[in-house]
Design a protein around this motif. Structure first.
Motif, PDB file in Angstrom:
ATOM      1  N   GLN A 288      61.007 -45.695  -8.324  1.00 51.96           N
ATOM      2  CA  GLN A 288      59.707 -45.165  -7.917  1.00 51.96           C
ATOM      3  C   GLN A 288      58.889 -46.206  -7.160  1.00 51.96           C
ATOM      4  O   GLN A 288      57.851 -45.884  -6.600  1.00 51.96           O
ATOM      5  CB  GLN A 288      58.939 -44.688  -9.155  1.00 51.96           C
ATOM      6  CG  GLN A 288      59.631 -43.528  -9.856  1.00 51.96           C
ATOM      7  CD  GLN A 288      59.023 -43.200 -11.201  1.00 51.96           C
ATOM      8  OE1 GLN A 288      58.125 -43.885 -11.656  1.00 51.96           O
ATOM      9  NE2 GLN A 288      59.506 -42.152 -11.843  1.00 51.96           N
ATOM     10  N   PHE A 289      59.375 -47.461  -7.150  1.00 46.02           N
ATOM     11  CA  PHE A 289      58.651 -48.543  -6.492  1.00 46.02           C
ATOM     12  C   PHE A 289      59.654 -49.491  -5.841  1.00 46.02           C
ATOM     13  O   PHE A 289      60.717 -49.750  -6.392  1.00 46.02           O
ATOM     14  CB  PHE A 289      57.790 -49.323  -7.495  1.00 46.02           C
ATOM     15  CG  PHE A 289      57.025 -48.447  -8.453  1.00 46.02           C
ATOM     16  CD1 PHE A 289      55.832 -47.864  -8.071  1.00 46.02           C
ATOM     17  CD2 PHE A 289      57.512 -48.192  -9.719  1.00 46.02           C
ATOM     18  CE1 PHE A 289      55.142 -47.044  -8.935  1.00 46.02           C
ATOM     19  CE2 PHE A 289      56.824 -47.375 -10.597  1.00 46.02           C
ATOM     20  CZ  PHE A 289      55.636 -46.799 -10.203  1.00 46.02           C
ATOM     21  N   TYR A 312      54.539 -42.587  -5.822  1.00 44.18           N
ATOM     22  CA  TYR A 312      53.434 -42.025  -6.590  1.00 44.18           C
ATOM     23  C   TYR A 312      52.110 -42.267  -5.863  1.00 44.18           C
ATOM     24  O   TYR A 312      51.989 -43.177  -5.044  1.00 44.18           O
ATOM     25  CB  TYR A 312      53.355 -42.661  -7.978  1.00 44.18           C
ATOM     26  CG  TYR A 312      54.281 -42.047  -8.986  1.00 44.18           C
ATOM     27  CD1 TYR A 312      53.886 -40.958  -9.751  1.00 44.18           C
ATOM     28  CD2 TYR A 312      55.554 -42.555  -9.188  1.00 44.18           C
ATOM     29  CE1 TYR A 312      54.732 -40.382 -10.684  1.00 44.18           C
ATOM     30  CE2 TYR A 312      56.416 -42.001 -10.115  1.00 44.18           C
ATOM     31  CZ  TYR A 312      55.993 -40.913 -10.869  1.00 44.18           C
ATOM     32  OH  TYR A 312      56.835 -40.353 -11.779  1.00 44.18           O
ATOM     33  N   ARG A 313      51.133 -41.463  -6.248  1.00 46.59           N
ATOM     34  CA  ARG A 313      49.771 -41.676  -5.757  1.00 46.59           C
ATOM     35  C   ARG A 313      48.983 -42.520  -6.762  1.00 46.59           C
ATOM     36  O   ARG A 313      47.808 -42.265  -7.021  1.00 46.59           O
ATOM     37  CB  ARG A 313      49.071 -40.334  -5.532  1.00 46.59           C
ATOM     38  CG  ARG A 313      49.616 -39.550  -4.349  1.00 46.59           C
ATOM     39  CD  ARG A 313      48.846 -38.261  -4.135  1.00 46.59           C
ATOM     40  NE  ARG A 313      49.247 -37.616  -2.910  1.00 46.59           N
ATOM     41  CZ  ARG A 313      50.270 -36.779  -2.783  1.00 46.59           C
ATOM     42  NH1 ARG A 313      51.000 -36.485  -3.872  1.00 46.59           N
ATOM     43  NH2 ARG A 313      50.575 -36.230  -1.631  1.00 46.59           N
ATOM     44  N   SER A 314      49.611 -43.492  -7.332  1.00 45.63           N
ATOM     45  CA  SER A 314      48.966 -44.331  -8.336  1.00 45.63           C
ATOM     46  C   SER A 314      47.916 -45.228  -7.685  1.00 45.63           C
ATOM     47  O   SER A 314      48.222 -45.912  -6.696  1.00 45.63           O
ATOM     48  CB  SER A 314      50.002 -45.200  -9.053  1.00 45.63           C
ATOM     49  OG  SER A 314      51.060 -44.411  -9.542  1.00 45.63           O
ATOM     50  N   PRO A 315      46.700 -45.266  -8.230  1.00 44.13           N
ATOM     51  CA  PRO A 315      45.691 -46.166  -7.651  1.00 44.13           C
ATOM     52  C   PRO A 315      45.978 -47.632  -7.905  1.00 44.13           C
ATOM     53  O   PRO A 315      45.551 -48.499  -7.148  1.00 44.13           O
ATOM     54  CB  PRO A 315      44.389 -45.727  -8.344  1.00 44.13           C
ATOM     55  CG  PRO A 315      44.837 -45.103  -9.625  1.00 44.13           C
ATOM     56  CD  PRO A 315      46.157 -44.468  -9.347  1.00 44.13           C
ATOM     57  N   GLN A 316      46.719 -47.916  -8.993  1.00 42.82           N
ATOM     58  CA  GLN A 316      47.032 -49.307  -9.337  1.00 42.82           C
ATOM     59  C   GLN A 316      48.426 -49.386  -9.950  1.00 42.82           C
ATOM     60  O   GLN A 316      48.931 -48.422 -10.541  1.00 42.82           O
ATOM     61  CB  GLN A 316      46.004 -49.879 -10.323  1.00 42.82           C
ATOM     62  CG  GLN A 316      44.676 -50.246  -9.706  1.00 42.82           C
ATOM     63  CD  GLN A 316      43.791 -50.991 -10.697  1.00 42.82           C
ATOM     64  OE1 GLN A 316      43.788 -50.725 -11.891  1.00 42.82           O
ATOM     65  NE2 GLN A 316      43.040 -51.949 -10.200  1.00 42.82           N
ATOM     66  N   LEU A 317      49.025 -50.562  -9.815  1.00 39.60           N
ATOM     67  CA  LEU A 317      50.305 -50.853 -10.440  1.00 39.60           C
ATOM     68  C   LEU A 317      50.233 -52.207 -11.131  1.00 39.60           C
ATOM     69  O   LEU A 317      49.352 -53.029 -10.841  1.00 39.60           O
ATOM     70  CB  LEU A 317      51.441 -50.877  -9.405  1.00 39.60           C
ATOM     71  CG  LEU A 317      51.756 -49.605  -8.629  1.00 39.60           C
ATOM     72  CD1 LEU A 317      52.876 -49.879  -7.634  1.00 39.60           C
ATOM     73  CD2 LEU A 317      52.143 -48.475  -9.567  1.00 39.60           C
ATOM     74  N   TYR A 318      51.172 -52.441 -12.038  1.00 44.75           N
ATOM     75  CA  TYR A 318      51.353 -53.768 -12.618  1.00 44.75           C
ATOM     76  C   TYR A 318      52.255 -54.597 -11.710  1.00 44.75           C
ATOM     77  O   TYR A 318      53.186 -54.075 -11.093  1.00 44.75           O
ATOM     78  CB  TYR A 318      52.007 -53.687 -13.992  1.00 44.75           C
ATOM     79  CG  TYR A 318      51.108 -53.167 -15.089  1.00 44.75           C
ATOM     80  CD1 TYR A 318      50.017 -53.889 -15.527  1.00 44.75           C
ATOM     81  CD2 TYR A 318      51.374 -51.944 -15.703  1.00 44.75           C
ATOM     82  CE1 TYR A 318      49.204 -53.423 -16.540  1.00 44.75           C
ATOM     83  CE2 TYR A 318      50.570 -51.467 -16.722  1.00 44.75           C
ATOM     84  CZ  TYR A 318      49.485 -52.215 -17.139  1.00 44.75           C
ATOM     85  OH  TYR A 318      48.689 -51.741 -18.139  1.00 44.75           O
ATOM     86  N   LYS A 334      46.276 -53.012  -6.325  1.00 47.60           N
ATOM     87  CA  LYS A 334      45.664 -51.785  -5.825  1.00 47.60           C
ATOM     88  C   LYS A 334      46.555 -51.148  -4.770  1.00 47.60           C
ATOM     89  O   LYS A 334      47.070 -51.824  -3.881  1.00 47.60           O
ATOM     90  CB  LYS A 334      44.280 -52.085  -5.232  1.00 47.60           C
ATOM     91  CG  LYS A 334      43.241 -52.496  -6.268  1.00 47.60           C
ATOM     92  CD  LYS A 334      41.875 -52.683  -5.633  1.00 47.60           C
ATOM     93  CE  LYS A 334      40.830 -53.051  -6.679  1.00 47.60           C
ATOM     94  NZ  LYS A 334      39.486 -53.230  -6.064  1.00 47.60           N
ATOM     95  N   MET A 335      46.712 -49.843  -4.888  1.00 50.60           N
ATOM     96  CA  MET A 335      47.541 -49.077  -3.962  1.00 50.60           C
ATOM     97  C   MET A 335      46.640 -48.154  -3.131  1.00 50.60           C
ATOM     98  O   MET A 335      45.567 -47.750  -3.573  1.00 50.60           O
ATOM     99  CB  MET A 335      48.571 -48.250  -4.729  1.00 50.60           C
ATOM    100  CG  MET A 335      49.483 -49.055  -5.634  1.00 50.60           C
ATOM    101  SD  MET A 335      50.649 -50.085  -4.731  1.00 50.60           S
ATOM    102  CE  MET A 335      51.750 -48.822  -4.072  1.00 50.60           C
TER     103      MET A 335
END
Length: 544
Positions: A288-289, A312-318, A334-335
């Motif tokens: 997914q990344f 994904y439409r994730s606003p943030q990731l680790y 931040k994405m």
């Protein structure tokens, strides 16, 4: 004789009054003991159905001056609803129970908080104490929004050892593509994913390596064909190999299997019909990344820029950095969602960031693992990751090249004999270094549970019981003191009222009344003084 009888008769009303008050005082003291016992029993039954889950790496022993990543989340038990944390703090205590480090955690993704702490420079055992405050989910309160915050606690023992040079065990080789058809012709044409494996629906790079019949890099062009599978954009029909016999191909797989072939005439003296070819089958994974460092070569205190693609439409990731089993650092990324024209395949969002490489206690090159993901529970299959080659500051290029060639030789990295021919280009050209490191299998870099919610709930309950018990003991000590004052006041008032009578005004009667009052109050005062002293001792002498 008659005077003594008269005096005894006169003292009888005083004795009767004291006896009536003595029954009341005994009843009060017994009630005091009953309240103390029942209250203590009730407090010991306090239970907490919520706790903290604390994540870190799996290291049991750590080195002085090293870093430690702490990530926490709150959970209600037994259904594990998340608790929205409002604040979280870490205290590190030494063997003398002194706080040597106090640090606040910062919000991470979802309901988690995290930080990176620097461990002390003195070896020994330390207590890691974590406290947090937050609000439970309405589902834990039958759909009602909780009005009061909850306090959570967790504790763990950390062993810090003297510094020692160490190198984690090198990972095994990654899986190679499946050969769909036997390679034909002279020399060798090879396909390899540049990052362990291809990612389905995300941009992925393939290395194509050409070697002549002597095993040396071959320069020229070759015909490329997609035989099976789907990709988001058509492949280029002709690829060109540089001086290192290397060509890079970018694809976005849209199927769970790709079959590609490349063919060319590696030996110009051979017949045109004697083409060399390679036919390989790839199995893209449902990542997914994908993470793309700007460079694969890093050093301590240096800054590394990178980008991350996501489905994904994730606003943030680790974003985590690992060194073997040690979790070096973590941060939020931040994405941003791409515009529709840039959303090719499954690519939806992209983020860019920078990470500072921490100090490592090593004098030889080391492999670091940089990875991105959305949830700590996500398995390796969906995470984006890339190896980085760390070298000490001002490390000689020749030593770096020798280390890389030794790595390729010891692990028998394919293609055979290719890496020894590259010389210093293996360290200077990032695509070559990326391909070599991409031949290594992904490490099991997962944040593990340092403290689970059940243990944390027990500690939280114990802490709350201690707090309530301390307050209760303070209350009981105050009540005991008030009771003593009341008894002394009662006896004094009765005594003064008795000696104010004319028949008790002489010195002998006053002395007799004083003895009677002391005889009456002394046992009860002794019991209350012992009870009061025990309360004070429990409050101030026990570590709560």
């Amino acid at each position: 004789m008659t005077a003594d009888l008269q005096q005894m008769d006169l003292s009888q009303p005083f004795i009767d009054r004291l006896s009536k008050r003595q029954r009341l005082a005994r009843l009060l003291i017994l009630s005091l003991f009953a309240v103390a016992l029942s209250g203590g029993l009730i407090i010991t039954q306090i239970n907490v159905k919520r706790g903290l889950i604390v994540y870190s790496d799996e290291l049991k022993d750590r080195e002085v001056n090293s870093s430690m990543v702490i990530r926490v989340e709150g959970r209600s038990l037994p259904f594990r609803q998340p608790i929205t944390l409002e604040s979280a703090q870490i205290h590190l205590k030494n063997a003398q129970n002194r706080v040597i480090l106090k640090q606040k955690l910062k919000p991470a993704l979802e309901s988690m908080w995290q930080t990176v702490i620097n461990l002390p420079s003195i070896p020994g055992q330390y207590q890691l104490l974590i406290s947090a405050t937050g609000f439970e989910h309405p589902s834990a309160h039958h759909g009602q929004v909780p009005k009061a915050p909850v306090n959570l606690s967790a504790k763990s023992l950390i062993t810090v050892l003297p510094s020692r040079l160490s190198s984690p065990i090198l990972p095994p080789l990654a899986q190679t593509p499946t050969t769909a058809r036997e390679r034909l012709g002279e020399g060798t044409l090879s396909f390899y994913p540049m990052d362990q494996r291809l990612s389905s629906e995300l941009p992925s790079d393939i290395a194509v390596i050409a070697q002549d019949e002597m095993g040396d890099p071959w320069t020229g062009s070759a015909q490329l064909k997609l035989l099976e599978g789907l990709i988001a954009q058509p492949v280029q029909p002709v690829i060109k190999f540089n001086q290192q016999g290397f060509a890079q191909l970018s694809v976005i797989p849209r199927s769970m299997s790709l079959r590609m072939s490349v063919e060319t005439l590696l030996n110009p003296e051979s017949d045109r019909d004697d083409l060399s070819s390679s036919d390989e089958r790839f199995s893209p994974r449902a990542h997914q990344f994908n993470i793309y460092p700007k460079s694969r070569s890093v050093s301590s205190n240096g800054q590394l820029r990178f980008s991350v693609d996501s489905t994904y439409r994730s606003p943030q990731l680790y974003l985590d950095l690992w060194w073997g089993q040690q979790w070096l650092t973590t941060q939020n990324l931040k994405m941003r969602e791409l515009n529709p024209q840039a959303q090719v395949g499954g690519l939806i969002s992209r983020g860019e960031g920078m990470i500072v490489i921490p100090q490592l206690n090593a004098k030889t090159p080391q492999l670091l693992w940089l990875q991105s993901y959305q949830l700590p529970y996500q398995i390796d299959e969906v995470r984006g990751g890339a190896y980085l080659l760390w070298t000490p500051p001002n490390y000689e290029l020749e030593k770096k090249v020798n280390w890389l060639q030794g790595l390729a030789k010891n692990l028998a990295v394919e293609p055979s004999g290719y890496w020894e021919t590259l010389g210093k280009q293996i360290a200077l050209q990032d695509p070559l270094l990326r391909t070599l490191l991409g031949r290594l299998a992904r490490p099991p870099a997962y944040p593990s549970v340092l403290i689970n919610s059940g243990i944390s709930a027990e500690l939280t309950a114990k802490k709350q019981r201690s707090q309530y018990m301390k307050l209760y003991l303070e209350f009981m000590a105050a009540l005991c003191l008030v009771t003593m004052i009341w008894l002394i006041t009662l006896v004094l008032m009765t005594y003064r009222k008795q000696i104010s009578l004319p028949e008790w005004s002489d010195a002998g009667s006053i002395q007799q009344a004083r003895r009677m009052a002391l005889y009456w109050i002394a046992p009860m005062m002794l019991i209350l003084i012992v009870f009061f002293g025990a309360m004070i001792l429990l409050v101030y002498k026990i570590s709560w």
